[in-house]
Scaffold this motif. Structure first.
Motif, short mmCIF file in Angstrom:
data_model
loop_
_atom_site.label_atom_id
_atom_site.label_comp_id
_atom_site.label_asym_id
_atom_site.label_seq_id
_atom_site.Cartn_x
_atom_site.Cartn_y
_atom_site.Cartn_z
N PRO A 11 0.84 -1.21 0.00
CA PRO A 11 0.00 0.00 0.00
C PRO A 11 0.87 1.26 0.00
O PRO A 11 1.73 1.44 0.87
N GLY A 12 0.63 2.13 -0.96
CA GLY A 12 1.52 3.28 -1.14
C GLY A 12 1.49 4.27 -0.01
O GLY A 12 2.48 4.98 0.23
N HIS A 13 0.38 4.34 0.71
CA HIS A 13 0.27 5.34 1.78
C HIS A 13 0.89 4.86 3.09
O HIS A 13 0.90 5.60 4.07
N LYS A 14 1.40 3.63 3.10
CA LYS A 14 2.05 3.08 4.29
C LYS A 14 3.54 2.90 3.98
O LYS A 14 4.00 1.80 3.67
N SER A 36 -5.62 -0.26 -2.90
CA SER A 36 -5.30 -0.43 -1.48
C SER A 36 -5.20 0.90 -0.73
O SER A 36 -4.95 0.91 0.48
N VAL A 37 -5.40 2.01 -1.43
CA VAL A 37 -5.31 3.33 -0.80
C VAL A 37 -6.72 3.93 -0.70
O VAL A 37 -7.41 4.05 -1.71
N ILE A 43 -4.21 11.47 -2.75
CA ILE A 43 -3.33 12.59 -3.11
C ILE A 43 -2.09 12.58 -2.22
O ILE A 43 -0.95 12.71 -2.69
N GLU A 44 -2.30 12.42 -0.92
CA GLU A 44 -1.17 12.38 0.02
C GLU A 44 -0.27 11.18 -0.27
O GLU A 44 0.96 11.26 -0.11
N ALA A 45 -0.87 10.08 -0.71
CA ALA A 45 -0.09 8.87 -0.98
C ALA A 45 0.95 9.08 -2.07
O ALA A 45 2.00 8.44 -2.07
N ARG A 46 0.67 9.98 -3.00
CA ARG A 46 1.64 10.25 -4.06
C ARG A 46 2.98 10.69 -3.47
O ARG A 46 4.04 10.19 -3.87
N GLY A 47 2.94 11.62 -2.54
CA GLY A 47 4.17 12.11 -1.93
C GLY A 47 4.87 11.03 -1.13
O GLY A 47 6.11 10.96 -1.12
#
Length: 297
Positions: A11-14, A36-37, A43-47
């Motif tokens: 998961p990209g946000h983790k 999974s996001v 949007i925050e997960a991109r960073g």
């Protein structure tokens, strides 16, 4: 594309979970911006994904780093690309593709970003996941739409996008998707893509089932697994690596054939099997795959 035996979704946000992915022994990680996001965190997960790529690249981690971006139909793809295309990104795992034209448009956008960022044009590869009826009906065109297309995946998994799209009921034996999985293999090989990957096995606790799934798809022509859980990585790495016994058999076969060839024969009885040049070429391919897997590992 490198011979990935295992590609693990993270998961990209983790961001911290990427370290667990590295520790799993996967050949590649797929940092996910899609399913999974949660929608509120995309949007925050991109960073977070961009920072994860920068960090792991600086640390010189072994697994290659891919990203599953949001599909074009979501309206989020452009922002995803602007945020995550950077040195250290091996490629994009594409969800919910419909047509070859999407691949052509994406190729042009990626070339623009690569040029702007000082990245060699063509660096970012593409793995296409066939999750729509339209894409599977045109998988040959999509496979050949761009030199960036490095591998194909599709038509498995219970109760997910592809099953809902086509209406089939998933079974571990996979007869309901045999035609589709075979057609994807044919589309890949016809376009010079020699490392199609399969996935996913969704029953996290059924490791015997995961092994059977890997074996069945290897026999069909797939060469690696896209995994959703670290427990499946070791299984995939084992199943999709030519065994030492198989490699040794191939080496003995080649020696026997070359000796017969030197003596004026174009075929040989090798351990009870008829062997000619076609069999030797297959054996050489197994050895080359083994060597490539070893180099990548």
């Amino acid at each position: 594309m490198k011979p990935y035996r295992s590609m693990l979704f993270v998961p990209g946000h983790k961001g911290a979970w990427a370290d667990k992915g590295v520790a799993s022994g996967a050949d590649a990680l797929i940092l996910d911006l899609e399913d999974s996001v949660p929608a509120a965190e995309k949007i925050e997960a991109r960073g977070i994904v961009a920072a994860t790529i920068d960090r792991l690249t600086a640390e010189g981690v072994r697994p290659d780093l891919w990203v599953r971006a949001n599909p074009e139909i979501s309206g989020l793809l452009g922002g995803d690309l602007e945020a995550i295309v950077r040195p250290g990104l091996a490629g994009l795992f594409l969800a919910k593709v419909f047509t070859a034209e999407e691949i052509v448009r994406l190729d042009a956008v990626l070339s623009h970003i690569e040029q702007r960022e000082g990245i060699e044009v063509g660096t970012v590869q593409l793995i296409v996941s066939f999750e729509t009826a339209v894409s599977m009906a045109h998988c040959e065109d999509i496979a050949g739409a761009s030199p960036r297309v490095a591998s194909l995946l599709g038509a498995t998994g219970p109760n997910a996008d592809v099953g809902r799209e086509l209406g089939f009921e998933f079974t571990p034996g996979g007869l309901e998707t045999l035609y589709l999985r075979s057609r994807i293999i044919l589309a890949a090989k016809a376009n010079g893509l020699h490392h199609p990957v399969t996935g996913v096995w969704q029953d996290i606790k059924d490791l015997d089932g995961a092994r059977r799934f890997c074996l069945d798809n290897r026999q069909l022509g797939y060469r690696g697994l896209v995994a959703i859980h670290p427990s499946h990585v070791a299984i995939a790495n084992e199943v999709f690596s030519p065994s030492p016994e198989t490699v040794d058999y191939c080496r003995r076969m080649i020696v026997a054939f070359r000796e017969a060839e030197a003596a004026g024969s174009a075929a040989v009885d090798f351990e009870g099997q008829h062997v000619d040049l076609a069999h030797v070429k297959t054996a050489e391919g197994v050895i080359a795959l083994s060597d490539a897997v070893s180099a990548n590992a």
